[in-house]
Enzyme design. Structure first.
Site, PDB file in Angstrom:
ATOM      1  N   HIS A 167       0.750  -1.026   0.074  1.00 29.56           N
ATOM      2  CA  HIS A 167      -0.055   0.063   0.123  1.00 29.56           C
ATOM      3  C   HIS A 167       0.776   1.289   0.014  1.00 29.56           C
ATOM      4  O   HIS A 167       0.674   2.170  -0.565  1.00 29.56           O
ATOM      5  CB  HIS A 167      -0.928   0.179   1.224  1.00 29.56           C
ATOM      6  N   LYS A 220     -18.722  -6.569   8.131  1.00 34.54           N
ATOM      7  CA  LYS A 220     -17.312  -7.132   8.168  1.00 34.54           C
ATOM      8  C   LYS A 220     -16.680  -6.980   9.550  1.00 34.54           C
ATOM      9  O   LYS A 220     -16.670  -5.623   9.855  1.00 34.54           O
ATOM     10  CB  LYS A 220     -16.562  -6.956   7.088  1.00 34.54           C
ATOM     11  N   ARG A 253      -1.894  -5.983  -8.163  1.00 38.06           N
ATOM     12  CA  ARG A 253      -0.690  -7.280  -7.956  1.00 38.06           C
ATOM     13  C   ARG A 253      -0.750  -8.070  -8.793  1.00 38.06           C
ATOM     14  O   ARG A 253       0.475  -8.840  -9.234  1.00 38.06           O
ATOM     15  CB  ARG A 253      -0.875  -7.703  -6.426  1.00 38.06           C
ATOM     16  N   SER A 297      -3.040  -7.658   2.496  1.00 39.16           N
ATOM     17  CA  SER A 297      -3.801  -7.502   4.046  1.00 39.16           C
ATOM     18  C   SER A 297      -4.333  -8.582   4.647  1.00 39.16           C
ATOM     19  O   SER A 297      -3.948  -8.830   5.824  1.00 39.16           O
ATOM     20  CB  SER A 297      -4.822  -6.278   4.239  1.00 39.16           C
TER      21      SER A 297
END
Length: 153
Positions: A17, A41, A90, A128
């Site tokens: 990040h 969440k 990514r 993450s």
């Protein structure tokens, strides 16, 4: 004024990040790092801790602003005057996912452009969710997150 939003959960922030932010901040007058809040969440870190963590990591640059938000990301972009949305890529699967979201966002708000920044090869495996899993089992994540973030874990 060119304003961009880099949205994400940042639960926790990773070196990947940070790399995306450092490589994109110079393109804009102001860059918001937006912590997307999903009340359905349960994250590893509270939203408040994520805000504090990101402020610690980016304290050196006054072009970077940290803010949490709820709702549609394109609506949040409009509320802060952002015409650009930064997304890190990514892998090929990231690209497919992000492309679909960018196309939907463009349908909702044609004025907001999505900009994809491809991660450096050394960061392509860092996510993450993997870092959260290592933290849950008391593993050492210091090689994956910025040193300023370690006290928040």
């Amino acid at each position: 004024m060119k304003i961009a939003l880099f949205p994400g959960s940042f639960d926790p922030v990773t070196k990947a990040h940070v790399d995306i932010v450092k490589r994109s901040v110079g393109l804009f007058d102001k860059l918001y790092i937006g912590i997307g809040v999903n009340s359905n969440k349960q994250g590893l870190l509270s939203v408040g801790k994520r805000e504090d963590m990101l402020r610690a990591v980016f304290a050196h640059d006054d072009r970077i602003h940290i803010v949490a938000y709820e709702g549609l990301t394109v609506e949040f972009c409009k509320s802060i005057g952002a015409d650009y949305m930064i997304r890190g890529i990514r892998t090929v699967s990231d690209f497919e996912y992000e492309k679909a979201i960018a196309q939907m966002n463009h349908s909702l708000e044609p004025e907001i452009e999505s900009i994809f920044i491809v991660s450096k090869p050394g960061y392509s495996s860092i996510s993450s969710s993997i870092v959260r899993e290592i933290v849950r089992y008391n593993g050492d994540v210091s090689q994956f997150i910025p040193k300023e973030a370690l006290p928040y874990l």
